[in-house]
Motif scaffolding. Sequence first.
Motif, PDB file in Angstrom:
ATOM      1  N   UNK A   1      30.417  49.192  49.255  1.00 32.82           N
ATOM      2  CA  UNK A   1      30.802  49.329  47.853  1.00 32.82           C
ATOM      3  C   UNK A   1      29.748  48.762  46.896  1.00 32.82           C
ATOM      4  N   UNK A   2      28.919  47.831  47.364  1.00 31.35           N
ATOM      5  CA  UNK A   2      27.961  47.195  46.460  1.00 31.35           C
ATOM      6  C   UNK A   2      26.601  47.138  47.133  1.00 31.35           C
ATOM      7  N   UNK A   3      25.510  47.105  46.365  1.00 30.22           N
ATOM      8  CA  UNK A   3      24.182  46.955  46.969  1.00 30.22           C
ATOM      9  C   UNK A   3      24.061  45.576  47.624  1.00 30.22           C
ATOM     10  N   UNK A   4      23.090  45.402  48.533  1.00 29.64           N
ATOM     11  CA  UNK A   4      22.983  44.108  49.225  1.00 29.64           C
ATOM     12  C   UNK A   4      22.888  42.959  48.221  1.00 29.64           C
ATOM     13  N   UNK A   5      23.648  41.913  48.488  1.00 28.56           N
ATOM     14  CA  UNK A   5      23.628  40.747  47.602  1.00 28.56           C
ATOM     15  C   UNK A   5      24.608  40.846  46.451  1.00 28.56           C
ATOM     16  N   UNK A   6      24.958  42.057  46.070  1.00 25.21           N
ATOM     17  CA  UNK A   6      25.888  42.232  44.957  1.00 25.21           C
ATOM     18  C   UNK A   6      27.327  42.165  45.423  1.00 25.21           C
ATOM     19  N   UNK A   7      28.255  42.288  44.478  1.00 21.71           N
ATOM     20  CA  UNK A   7      29.673  42.233  44.833  1.00 21.71           C
ATOM     21  C   UNK A   7      30.486  43.050  43.840  1.00 21.71           C
ATOM     22  N   UNK A   8      31.610  43.563  44.325  1.00 19.24           N
ATOM     23  CA  UNK A   8      32.586  44.208  43.452  1.00 19.24           C
ATOM     24  C   UNK A   8      33.831  43.335  43.456  1.00 19.24           C
ATOM     25  N   UNK A   9      34.295  42.952  42.272  1.00 27.43           N
ATOM     26  CA  UNK A   9      35.531  42.168  42.165  1.00 27.43           C
ATOM     27  C   UNK A   9      36.502  42.958  41.306  1.00 27.43           C
ATOM     28  N   UNK A  10      37.736  43.043  41.749  1.00 20.87           N
ATOM     29  CA  UNK A  10      38.730  43.767  40.955  1.00 20.87           C
ATOM     30  C   UNK A  10      39.824  42.814  40.527  1.00 20.87           C
ATOM     31  N   UNK A  11      40.370  43.075  39.342  1.00 22.48           N
ATOM     32  CA  UNK A  11      41.560  42.352  38.883  1.00 22.48           C
ATOM     33  C   UNK A  11      42.652  43.385  38.714  1.00 22.48           C
ATOM     34  N   UNK A  12      43.811  43.161  39.348  1.00 21.63           N
ATOM     35  CA  UNK A  12      44.921  44.094  39.245  1.00 21.63           C
ATOM     36  C   UNK A  12      46.039  43.440  38.445  1.00 21.63           C
ATOM     37  N   UNK A  13      46.392  44.051  37.332  1.00 29.19           N
ATOM     38  CA  UNK A  13      47.480  43.531  36.510  1.00 29.19           C
ATOM     39  C   UNK A  13      48.753  44.316  36.809  1.00 29.19           C
ATOM     40  N   UNK A  14      49.888  43.650  36.756  1.00 32.12           N
ATOM     41  CA  UNK A  14      51.179  44.343  36.773  1.00 32.12           C
ATOM     42  C   UNK A  14      51.773  44.236  35.383  1.00 32.12           C
TER      43      UNK A  14
ATOM     44  N   UNK B   1      48.383  38.522  37.611  1.00 35.10           N
ATOM     45  CA  UNK B   1      47.243  39.337  38.043  1.00 35.10           C
ATOM     46  C   UNK B   1      46.729  38.875  39.397  1.00 35.10           C
ATOM     47  N   UNK B   2      46.038  39.786  40.078  1.00 36.21           N
ATOM     48  CA  UNK B   2      45.520  39.519  41.417  1.00 36.21           C
ATOM     49  C   UNK B   2      44.028  39.834  41.443  1.00 36.21           C
ATOM     50  N   UNK B   3      43.257  38.913  41.966  1.00 36.47           N
ATOM     51  CA  UNK B   3      41.813  39.140  42.102  1.00 36.47           C
ATOM     52  C   UNK B   3      41.502  39.455  43.560  1.00 36.47           C
ATOM     53  N   UNK B   4      40.608  40.426  43.746  1.00 40.18           N
ATOM     54  CA  UNK B   4      40.165  40.747  45.110  1.00 40.18           C
ATOM     55  C   UNK B   4      38.661  40.982  45.110  1.00 40.18           C
ATOM     56  N   UNK B   5      38.052  40.776  46.263  1.00 39.08           N
ATOM     57  CA  UNK B   5      36.622  41.075  46.407  1.00 39.08           C
ATOM     58  C   UNK B   5      36.503  42.173  47.450  1.00 39.08           C
TER      59      UNK B   5
ATOM     60  N   UNK C   1      54.409  41.073  46.650  1.00 36.27           N
ATOM     61  CA  UNK C   1      55.239  42.275  46.559  1.00 36.27           C
ATOM     62  C   UNK C   1      54.999  42.993  45.236  1.00 36.27           C
ATOM     63  N   UNK C   2      54.800  42.223  44.177  1.00 36.26           N
ATOM     64  CA  UNK C   2      54.765  42.826  42.845  1.00 36.26           C
ATOM     65  C   UNK C   2      53.350  43.052  42.318  1.00 36.26           C
ATOM     66  N   UNK C   3      52.329  42.908  43.143  1.00 39.57           N
ATOM     67  CA  UNK C   3      50.967  43.164  42.678  1.00 39.57           C
ATOM     68  C   UNK C   3      50.866  44.559  42.074  1.00 39.57           C
ATOM     69  N   UNK C   4      50.438  44.625  40.834  1.00 38.92           N
ATOM     70  CA  UNK C   4      50.271  45.924  40.190  1.00 38.92           C
ATOM     71  C   UNK C   4      51.564  46.615  39.863  1.00 38.92           C
ATOM     72  N   UNK C   5      52.671  45.914  40.033  1.00 40.27           N
ATOM     73  CA  UNK C   5      53.965  46.520  39.714  1.00 40.27           C
ATOM     74  C   UNK C   5      54.661  45.637  38.708  1.00 40.27           C
ATOM     75  N   UNK C   6      55.918  45.974  38.414  1.00 43.16           N
ATOM     76  CA  UNK C   6      56.690  45.080  37.579  1.00 43.16           C
ATOM     77  C   UNK C   6      58.154  45.144  37.958  1.00 43.16           C
ATOM     78  N   UNK C   7      58.808  44.000  37.916  1.00 45.63           N
ATOM     79  CA  UNK C   7      60.247  43.940  38.158  1.00 45.63           C
ATOM     80  C   UNK C   7      60.713  42.605  37.628  1.00 45.63           C
ATOM     81  N   UNK C   8      61.972  42.552  37.224  1.00 51.24           N
ATOM     82  CA  UNK C   8      62.560  41.275  36.855  1.00 51.24           C
ATOM     83  C   UNK C   8      63.175  40.700  38.126  1.00 51.24           C
ATOM     84  N   UNK C   9      62.584  39.650  38.687  1.00 53.41           N
ATOM     85  CA  UNK C   9      63.102  39.161  39.976  1.00 53.41           C
ATOM     86  C   UNK C   9      64.528  38.614  39.878  1.00 53.41           C
ATOM     87  N   UNK C  10      65.045  38.448  38.669  1.00 57.32           N
ATOM     88  CA  UNK C  10      66.414  37.946  38.545  1.00 57.32           C
ATOM     89  C   UNK C  10      67.408  39.065  38.266  1.00 57.32           C
ATOM     90  N   UNK C  11      66.933  40.291  38.281  1.00 59.08           N
ATOM     91  CA  UNK C  11      67.827  41.412  37.985  1.00 59.08           C
ATOM     92  C   UNK C  11      68.319  42.028  39.296  1.00 59.08           C
TER      93      UNK C  11
END
Lengths: 490, 484
Positions: free
Chosen positions: A355-368, A343-347, A176-186
């Motif tokens: 998104x990438x040339x053959x054999x290559x890859x794009x990996x993203x890291x998403x911080x909240x 943080x969340x990692x995705x490929x 739920x909170x990927x790339x977002x922020x909240x205090x889950x106890x608030x």
Amino acid sequence: MRYDAAIIGAGANGLAAAALLARSGATTIVIERHDAPAPRLAGRVIHPGYRASPYADEIAPISPSLFRTLGLAQRGAIMRKAPHSLAIWPECRHLLPFDLASDGLDLLVEWAAFAGRARERALEVAAPARPKLASLLHAVAASPWPGVEKLAEALGDTIGAAIGDPREAAHVAALVLTGRTADPWCDGSTAHLLAPAAGFGGVALGGRFSIVDALVSAARGAGAELVLGVEASELRRARRGFGIALSDSRDIEARCVISTLDLKRSFLALFPWHALPKPVLRHAAQFRVAGATARVLFALERAPERAAPETLRGPVHIAPALDDFARAHAAFREGNLAPRLPLTLRVPSASDPSLAPPGGAVITATFGAVPFRLFDGAWTRERRDALRAQAQAALEMVWPGAGSAICAAEVVVPGDMEDWLGATHGDLDGGEIAPDQMLDLRGWGGSPRTPVPGFYLGGGSAAAGPFGTGAAGEAAAKAVIADLARVRFP
Amino acid sequence: MTGDAIVIGAGVNGLVAAAYLARAGRRVTVLEGRHAAGGACASTTMGGNAKAPGLAHAVYALDPALVRELGLVRHGLAFAARDLPLVGLRPDGKHLVISRDLRATEHNLALQSRADAKIWRSYREGLFGFARAMRAQWWNDRRTTAEDALARISRQGTGPFLDSWFESEGLKATLAFDASAASPLAAGSALLLAWRVAQEMGGLQGATAILRGGSGALIDALLAAIRVAGVSLRLGGKATEILVERGRVCGVRLASGETLSAPLVLSSLDRRATLVELARGECLGLEEWSRLANEKPRVASAKIHFLLGGMPKFSGIAVPTVSRFVLAERWQTYAASHAAARLNAMVPEVTCEFLLPTVADNSLAPEGLHIMSVLVRPLPLSPLQGWPQLKADLAARVITMAERVMPGVARLVRDVRVSTPDQMGESDCRDATVRRLLASWNTRISTPIAGLYLCGASAEPASAVSGRAARIAAQAALRDGELR
């Protein structure tokens, strides 16, 4: 030139609104300051041959009715559900395929249904011409909202009540909170369960561009005019509609205007401030934005070799406990970075090979929980490098040896998102997600109409904004069609 | 031994409940585990013969109906000060004096911000008006007429709410103290501001008063009232079990092993202590039981008394000394403290309210000595380092903050007494603020066990010295008795 409707911004909302309006017979123009439509969906080159979206890998769900009406499938856009399978690191090193985690899935399905109902309701509210504001507010606050009182609870309690296992609870929170922020106890953080793409977004089958192309062809096919590379610099209220000054020194007129910018920008940047009534300015000032997303985009020469297949398909969350989100949020509030940022990692290249040339890859890291402004200075190169290092360490932990294949990396912080996308403070949700914002401050009484006659909100800050790709544009177009049908306008 | 009713706890609420039951002719026994009545209102002595107020150093929510009906004024209840101004002390010396006098308040607020001074009247009238409309719900359990405003404000946090009115950080931080039982970011915490000003003291809406003789005077008046009514009070009689038979309460077992039987039991403990600990989970569904048993307390407060060897001097502009003073930087400070406290960490910055009760009531301390009574909120209930470690540090942090607005106060300190949250035994549990504020009286006071009622401060919409829950619970218990 005089148009029935001018739409500011050619994103998914703007294009959807343009297509619907043009289909109804209104002369429509879409003004986009970028050189290409839908920059948020399309992505950009991060290294020769590699593309990635600086903002998000998945696309918030498009409502089935919009999909059908615009014939997006015939135009080549095929959406596939984003995989739910996910893993959580580092304390529990093993994978927990989310499809098996039924309690958590039930909770999310339930809330996704709530969000769907809220979207339907937002469209209903848009259709009739100007009912009384009070009854609108009532209509919106009533049934579609899954018990307003539920929204007022703490996210951690809501999740805890449905899910006993703390690891699984952390999964759901991370989702739920990927790339977002909240205090889950608030109290009130449960509102985040209503937000878009809570794991229920999709990926476009033919690559990210297929969806942009389909939307553009739907809008152009219906007869809407698309102007790229031009910015609407000022809006003047004229006797019958608006005068719009464009950055290429043209001046056009429109009977009504749909702004897909966020609420703050729509009022504080488009209009000269003295032209607006005081309550509107107050509303715009009260509206809260809270950009918290930072991304690191990696281009890899070769895809991770020693990788469990699940980690390539679904997102990998690095967020061991609910308390970590609370700590990160507390630091965020003070303009700080927590030592352990969720943080969340995705490929994305695994599901979209374009998104990438053959054999290559794009990996993203998403911080909240990354603040727009740091309390002790600017986002310098060193600070960006620190984020990159943290993302790279996570990448190495999940895919040992993958770090050596990195050929380029780009760090995107909330300030960049503001500069490129025009979203105030880089808030990709169009505004902070909290019960009062969702029910009272996004738009006026759940309607895309505003107190300025003829001016509509059709972007992320509108009532329907958080409920999916194009939903706010659809609602705004419905309201404009209903209002244009009346004889005297505005 | 048998009687008609047993009341557990001899704090304000327990005594009020006992008085109402006895006035209706019931034979009532009040059980108090400690060796003195009073609970949160019991006074303590410092430095020989100075009387320090208990945990509640001011009263603002005392139910006017029970003051009248129990004849407390006849039993000696009197105000030392009836309407304390609220003073936000600022390090720059431009203190904010907020009183009932609108003109004076506006004039004073203009020192920090002209815009705030201009809007103060409409803020105050709006909030007081809304609060009056909410009395229907909070006092009489009827629907309020201000439903639209209620819907809006019950979603708003105190911080954003105050931001929408004012620009000066000092003013917002000062006003936010009254709602600091919940985080200013929590949805609906703004409703606490309205709840506070919905109350009435001495006929004045939203007033805060101090009692002549300290808050212990309220206990003395109540003790006099129950003595006249014929209630028997057992000090040192700690209840260890509530006895239940076929879904109905039938008595109480004491720590000594003795059993008292009665068809009505009113408990001034909170729901969890009453139902899970004393009644052993009897008649609770599994879901309710696990909810209560796993309920974690959120945040708490601490009380610090400083015995001062003289009157402290305030820096900056003149302020009335019979006031309640707030020390808080910004409203975000409360939010950061709540976030830390929920994670059992010590708060980064202390926020507090303090009073100088000896200025208003010279009977409390010998000539020349003064008591500074400080309420620190929010604090973690059980910080990881443990309260014994943090206790001295907390008092030092408070006096350092006070030193910035009252230079020289640290040298005046003769004695310090700190009551940390773990000693106070009461704290707010994790129940969404809005849900608790808007629950009906019936759901707050009744339990699944017939004949057992909750009458304590935790049955109030928000914890305070009020007695309203006790009056309503006693009346419900009497109706229940008649029905049988």
